[in-house]
Enzyme design. Structure first.
Site, PDB file in Angstrom:
ATOM      1  N   LYS A  44      15.579  31.329 -14.029  1.00  0.00           N
ATOM      2  CA  LYS A  44      15.957  31.421 -15.429  1.00  0.00           C
ATOM      3  C   LYS A  44      17.152  32.336 -15.688  1.00  0.00           C
ATOM      4  CE  LYS A  44      14.265  28.891 -17.492  1.00  0.00           C
ATOM      5  NZ  LYS A  44      13.247  28.164 -18.211  1.00  0.00           N
ATOM      6  N   SER A 286       4.188  28.794  -9.415  1.00  0.00           N
ATOM      7  CA  SER A 286       4.844  27.500  -9.607  1.00  0.00           C
ATOM      8  C   SER A 286       5.584  27.090  -8.326  1.00  0.00           C
ATOM      9  CB  SER A 286       5.796  27.523 -10.810  1.00  0.00           C
ATOM     10  OG  SER A 286       6.924  28.323 -10.559  1.00  0.00           O
TER      11      SER A 286
HETATM   12  N1  PMP Z   1       8.593  28.153 -12.708  1.00  0.00           N
HETATM   13  C1  PMP Z   1       8.708  29.317 -13.334  1.00  0.00           C
HETATM   14  C2  PMP Z   1       8.016  30.516 -12.764  1.00  0.00           C
HETATM   15  C3  PMP Z   1       9.452  29.409 -14.524  1.00  0.00           C
HETATM   16  O1  PMP Z   1       9.546  30.580 -15.166  1.00  0.00           O
HETATM   17  C4  PMP Z   1      10.079  28.242 -15.030  1.00  0.00           C
HETATM   18  C5  PMP Z   1      10.832  28.314 -16.316  1.00  0.00           C
HETATM   19  N2  PMP Z   1      10.036  28.150 -17.465  1.00  0.00           N
HETATM   20  C6  PMP Z   1       9.943  27.047 -14.345  1.00  0.00           C
HETATM   21  C7  PMP Z   1       9.196  27.042 -13.176  1.00  0.00           C
HETATM   22  C8  PMP Z   1      10.548  25.745 -14.846  1.00  0.00           C
HETATM   23  O2  PMP Z   1      11.938  25.749 -14.957  1.00  0.00           O
HETATM   24  P1  PMP Z   1      12.655  24.902 -16.102  1.00  0.00           P
HETATM   25  O3  PMP Z   1      12.474  25.632 -17.399  1.00  0.00           O
HETATM   26  O4  PMP Z   1      14.097  24.843 -15.699  1.00  0.00           O
HETATM   27  O5  PMP Z   1      12.014  23.572 -16.174  1.00  0.00           O
END
Ligand code: PMP
Length: 367
Positions: A44, A286
């Site tokens: 991010k 994630s």
């Molecule tokens: N994993 C984590 C830990 C995140 O903070 C984010 C951002 N919300 C994402 C995945 C997904 O990324 P994006 O917002 O670009 O879809």
């Protein structure tokens, strides 16, 4: 040539792709892109710089104006870094269920964090940010709808992947989505410039919104109208809020997604642990989930395939979460046995000279 950066902002992006050596099935080449190498430890940071610089360029952000955003943490941490460097005050709205580390990091970087009730989910955070922006005349960076979120991933993340794998050199690209910025920004470039690359989207098993076939309703301003019916809570912070954002929806509409799959919370956590213990690669939940999805792809992929999984952040952001639940603070029985396997410096053996302890402390603190 000198490698000195003109500010911390110049260290964003250009994250490494690393080969998986032990956890890949025979004959399949599995790689991970480590977004933890960004200055504040997540993907991010890219978005934070992208949305602020786009708003500076088009004049929608005035010098010194307060920025407000709804975030599960990483966006807020990235924005706090960029705002600190550029001199904008920052207010973040965040559900109180997200890890305490995240709140503290943002406050440490000078941001204000307004908590929202977890029961009101991701959409509650967003409506609070909108309310605050309207009331106080603040700039809302609108990460879920802002085209600059997509743009920065097309300009940086996608280019880095093409540079590292070349045109059609990557067989599968695997990602989850939160705002969908990573997904849509990278996918639209790969579709054009590496059309043979299959795009795989992973969702939490309890929130398989894209796979459900149920549509997401949107307001006229592009924000999601209500919680998606297929959403249920899950431990992959940053993935799948309780709606499919306009940005993520663009990938669905444009046919960028070749395959969707789902990952159960416990499998995400165990994949993150395996990456740490077998490969020395430290990522968040994630990231574990994306890696678990990439291994599912690897099981049926033709031999020789190249598969890349996005690992969005560092595991250090999860010390107070289920990721670290079975990691002890005190010595385990095994560690106690190790302590007791030699005679010196043990808790259960009195010091040989009672006066030695204060002397030792004085010596240590004097240094
Ligand atoms: N994993 C984590 C830990 C995140 O903070 C984010 C951002 N919300 C994402 C995945 C997904 O990324 P994006 O917002 O670009 O879809």
């Amino acid at each position: 040539m000198s490698q000195i950066k003109s500010s911390i902002l110049d260290t964003i992006g250009n994250t490494p792709v690393v080969k998986i050596n032990k956890l890949a099935p025979e004959g399949v080449n599995l790689f991970v892109k480590l977004e933890a190498f960004n200055p504040m430890g997540s993907v991010k940071d890219r978005l934070a710089l992208g949305v602020i610089e786009a708003a500076e360029r088009d004049g929608s952000l005035r010098p010194g104006q307060t920025i407000v955003e709804a975030t599960s943490g990483n966006t807020g941490i990235g924005l706090a870094m960029v705002c600190a460097q550029k001199g904008y005050p920052l207010v973040v709205t965040m559900a109180d269920s997200f890890s305490v580390e995240r709140r503290k990091l943002m406050r440490f970087l000078g941001a204000k964090v307004v908590l929202t009730p977890a029961a009101q989910k991701g959409s509650g955070m967003v409506s609070k940010a909108r309310e605050l922006a309207k009331e106080h005349g603040w700039f809302m960076s609108r990460q879920f709808e802002n085209p600059a979120n997509v743009e920065i991933h097309s300009r940086t993340t996608a280019r880095e992947i093409l540079r590292d794998f070349g045109q059609d050199g990557l067989d599968f690209w695997v990602t989850g989505f939160g705002t969908g910025g990573t997904l849509t920004g990278v996918a639209r470039v790969l579709r054009k410039e590496s059309p043979a690359t299959r795009i795989v989207v992973a969702e939490p098993q309890t929130a398989a919104m894209m796979q459900s076939g149920q549509v997401q309703d949107f307001n006229v301003d592009g924000s999601a109208a209500e919680s998606h019916p297929a959403f249920n809570p899950h431990p992959m912070q940053g993935w799948s809020p309780d709606f499919i954002s306009d940005i993520a929806h663009q990938s669905m509409k444009n046919g960028f997604i070749d395959h969707t799959t789902s990952v159960a919370g416990p499998d995400a956590i165990s994949a993150a642990k395996e990456l740490a213990r077998e490969e020395g690669i430290f990522c968040g939940i994630s990231g574990g989930a994306t890696f678990a999805a990439a291994r599912q792809v690897a099981e049926t992929a033709p031999k020789g395939s190249k598969i890349l999984a996005m690992l969005p952040d560092t595991g250090e952001r999860y010390l107070s979460t289920p990721l670290f639940e079975d990691v002890a603070v005190e010595m385990t029985d095994e560690e106690l046995a190790l302590s007791e396997s030699t005679p010196g410096v043990r808790f259960d053996v009195p010091l040989p000279h009672p006066v030695a302890a204060p002397t030792l402390v004085a010596t240590l603190t004097a240094k």
